[in-house]
Enzyme design. Structure first.
Site, PDB file in Angstrom:
ATOM      1  N   LYS A   1       0.873  -1.225   0.029  1.00 25.23           N
ATOM      2  CA  LYS A   1       0.172  -0.037  -0.004  1.00 25.23           C
ATOM      3  C   LYS A   1       0.872   1.042  -0.014  1.00 25.23           C
ATOM      4  O   LYS A   1       0.444   2.324  -0.512  1.00 25.23           O
ATOM      5  CB  LYS A   1      -1.032   0.278   1.162  1.00 25.23           C
ATOM      6  CG  LYS A   1      -2.322  -1.008   1.040  1.00 25.23           C
ATOM      7  CD  LYS A   1      -3.294  -0.744   1.816  1.00 25.23           C
ATOM      8  CE  LYS A   1      -4.464  -1.735   1.583  1.00 25.23           C
ATOM      9  NZ  LYS A   1      -4.170  -2.984   2.146  1.00 25.23           N
TER      10      LYS A   1
ATOM     11  N   GLU B   1      -9.970   5.982   4.782  1.00 24.78           N
ATOM     12  CA  GLU B   1     -10.600   4.711   5.512  1.00 24.78           C
ATOM     13  C   GLU B   1      -9.530   3.599   5.793  1.00 24.78           C
ATOM     14  O   GLU B   1      -8.605   3.758   5.122  1.00 24.78           O
ATOM     15  CB  GLU B   1     -11.816   4.082   5.097  1.00 24.78           C
ATOM     16  CG  GLU B   1     -11.479   3.069   3.918  1.00 24.78           C
ATOM     17  CD  GLU B   1     -11.002   3.876   2.361  1.00 24.78           C
ATOM     18  OE1 GLU B   1     -10.998   5.192   2.273  1.00 24.78           O
ATOM     19  OE2 GLU B   1     -10.188   3.196   1.758  1.00 24.78           O
TER      20      GLU B   1
ATOM     21  N   SER C   1       1.657  -9.761  -0.734  1.00 22.98           N
ATOM     22  CA  SER C   1       1.228  -8.194  -0.624  1.00 22.98           C
ATOM     23  C   SER C   1       1.765  -7.686   0.774  1.00 22.98           C
ATOM     24  O   SER C   1       1.932  -6.607   0.653  1.00 22.98           O
ATOM     25  CB  SER C   1      -0.225  -8.143  -0.940  1.00 22.98           C
ATOM     26  OG  SER C   1      -1.111  -9.130   0.050  1.00 22.98           O
TER      27      SER C   1
HETATM   28  C1  LIG Z   1      -5.027  -3.993   1.883  1.00 22.72           C
HETATM   29  C2  LIG Z   1      -4.650  -5.180   1.568  1.00 22.72           C
HETATM   30  C3  LIG Z   1      -4.849  -5.968   0.687  1.00 22.72           C
HETATM   31  C4  LIG Z   1      -6.126  -5.872   0.002  1.00 22.72           C
HETATM   32  O1  LIG Z   1      -6.107  -4.848  -0.681  1.00 22.72           O
HETATM   33  P1  LIG Z   1      -6.001  -4.834  -2.270  1.00 22.72           P
HETATM   34  O2  LIG Z   1      -6.228  -3.524  -2.970  1.00 22.72           O
HETATM   35  O3  LIG Z   1      -7.007  -5.992  -2.795  1.00 22.72           O
HETATM   36  O4  LIG Z   1      -4.480  -5.274  -2.745  1.00 22.72           O
HETATM   37  C5  LIG Z   1      -4.126  -7.216   0.510  1.00 22.72           C
HETATM   38  N1  LIG Z   1      -2.962  -7.483   1.048  1.00 22.72           N
HETATM   39  C6  LIG Z   1      -2.506  -6.612   2.093  1.00 22.72           C
HETATM   40  C7  LIG Z   1      -1.264  -7.124   2.845  1.00 22.72           C
HETATM   41  C8  LIG Z   1      -3.184  -5.556   2.567  1.00 22.72           C
HETATM   42  O5  LIG Z   1      -2.841  -4.657   3.425  1.00 22.72           O
END
Ligand SMILES: *Cc1c(COP(=O)(O)O)cnc(C)c1O
Length: 407
Positions: free
Chosen positions: A96, A118, A385
């Site tokens: 993010k 948010e 992610s």
């Molecule tokens: C917020 C988050 C997601 C989900 O958000 P996307 O916009 O679908 O990527 C996935 N993995 C992590 C580690 C997150 O913090």
């Protein structure tokens, strides 16, 4: 930053990817969003903006994040080779930060004073509070009370970083209500505030803009993977909440027809209403938070309650581009349950020494599922992610015993 290839899909002038996207907002807000769109297009062409962002990616976030061949888990499964794009190693622990820095630099460039947002798992809030601290902007983060309890360490982080965390106590008290509350606050003063949306959702230009800030993930990964293996991956896998980490990985590969792509949604506790957040799998087109997309909705078109063990995935809508990619069949969307995600969380922790975010564990779980069915000349690239530090207390307390974690 931009590769010479231009494989990505662009929305039309009104922000539509096929029938999805657009801008379903009152007129005054529409004008503000038009200004943001113009400012974004200008920034995108401005070498100073691009250089500043590229420099922060490199020296602040720690990009490029590595691609790691997960040999142990691949051998154990005895099928395809699994690779992870390590977005968990970024500063603040997830993908993010890539779009938060982009959005914050744009807000500062537009002369905004405060950035508001948010947050679900707290990852967007932490990344944004970080970017706000760096750029000297004020930061208000709206968060559901349920998530505040569950994601305590991230709440503390945001406060240490100087952000205001504003609890939201309506409805299910999770992500959707937090978005409602943040939007309400934004509409009251869209001149001095900038709403930094946390995923590829919301009205145009956010789905496009957040995607552009995230596409660095796939651009790096494509190059790294080619260098490591001499080939492109056969499969890409990423979890889908709003869809930003998934589109960030997928974009650079959209023209590579031989690369199959899977987005993974949470089936939570099961497929009854309120037990999952499998939007693309079970939803129907509708409008939420100012844009059209697949939506989990009741007969009147109101968003249904959603649930997932991973706070960052429980949103009843999904990015408009994902909605379109599903319809044209370029990306397939599958589901993984809480239990499967937990199993993958512990497998990755114990076999590779990587504690993944519960969100990312959904992608890993699906990768493990298909790897076992494939030949070992096949390769799978998973977007890891984020890291799981934020989830460890929750998991240990609630599920630890089942996995031999006695705390
Ligand atoms: C917020 C988050 C997601 C989900 O958000 P996307 O916009 O679908 O990527 C996935 N993995 C992590 C580690 C997150 O913090």
């Amino acid at each position: 930053m931009q590769s010479s290839r231009q494989p990505k899909q662009e929305p039309n002038r009104e922000g539509y990817f096929g029938p999805y996207g657009g801008r379903f907002v009152p007129d005054p807000l529409n004008q503000i969003l038009e200004e943001i769109t113009r400012a974004y297009y200008q920034a995108k062409e401005d070498p100073t903006f691009k250089e500043e962002l590229a420099d922060l990616y490199r020296h602040y976030v720690g990009r490029p994040s590595p691609v790691f061949y997960a040999k142990n888990i691949s051998k154990k499964l005895g099928g395809a080779r699994i690779y992870f794009k390590r977005e968990d190693l970024n500063h603040t622990g997830a993908h993010k930060i890539n779009h938060c820095l982009g959005e914050t630099l744009l807000a500062r460039r537009m002369g905004k004073k405060k950035i508001i947002a948010e947050t679900g798992a707290g990852q967007h809030g932490v990344a944004l509070a970080t970017a706000a601290a760096l750029t000297g902007l004020e930061c208000d983060v709206y968060m559901g009370e349920v998530d505040i309890k569950k994601e305590h360490p991230n709440v503390v982080r945001m406060k240490i970083l100087g952000a205001n965390v504003i609890p939201v106590g309506i409805g299910l008290r999770t992500l959707k209500e937090a978005v409602d509350a943040a939007l309400k606050a934004y509409v009251q003063d869209p001149i001095s505030q900038f709403y930094a949306i946390g995923s590829v959702v919301g009205p145009h230009p956010f789905p496009m803009m957040v995607r552009d800030f995230q596409q660095v993930v796939g651009e790096e990964a494509r190059e790294q993977f080619l260098q490591m293996t001499g080939k492109l991956p056969d499969y890409l896998i990423a979890c889908v909440g709003g869809g930003s980490n998934a589109i960030g990985l997928f974009t650079a590969f959209l023209d590579d027809e031989q690369v199959e792509m899977y987005g993974v949604e949470p089936s939570g506790r099961g497929f009854k209403d309120g037990d999952h957040a499998a939007t693309l799998t079970l939803g129907k087109p509708g409008v939420i938070h100012g844009f059209r997309c697949y939506l989990l909705q009741d007969k009147e078109g109101k968003p249904l309650p959603v649930y997932s063990i991973a706070s960052g995935l429980d949103y009843p809508g999904v990015g408009p581009q994902h909605s379109y990619l599903k319809d044209i069949g370029r990306v397939k969307y599958k589901t993984v349950s809480d239990r499967e995600a937990l199993d993958a969380f512990f497998a990755l922790s114990r076999v590779e020494g990587i504690i993944p975010a519960l969100e990312s564990a959904h992608a890993a779980a699906f990768a493990m599922k298909i790897a076992a069915l494939l030949e070992n000349d096949k390769t799978i690239l998973v977007n890891l992610s984020g890291r799981g530090d934020k989830d460890i207390d929750f998991i240990a307390n609630k599920y630890g015993r089942h996995y031999g974690v006695d705390v």
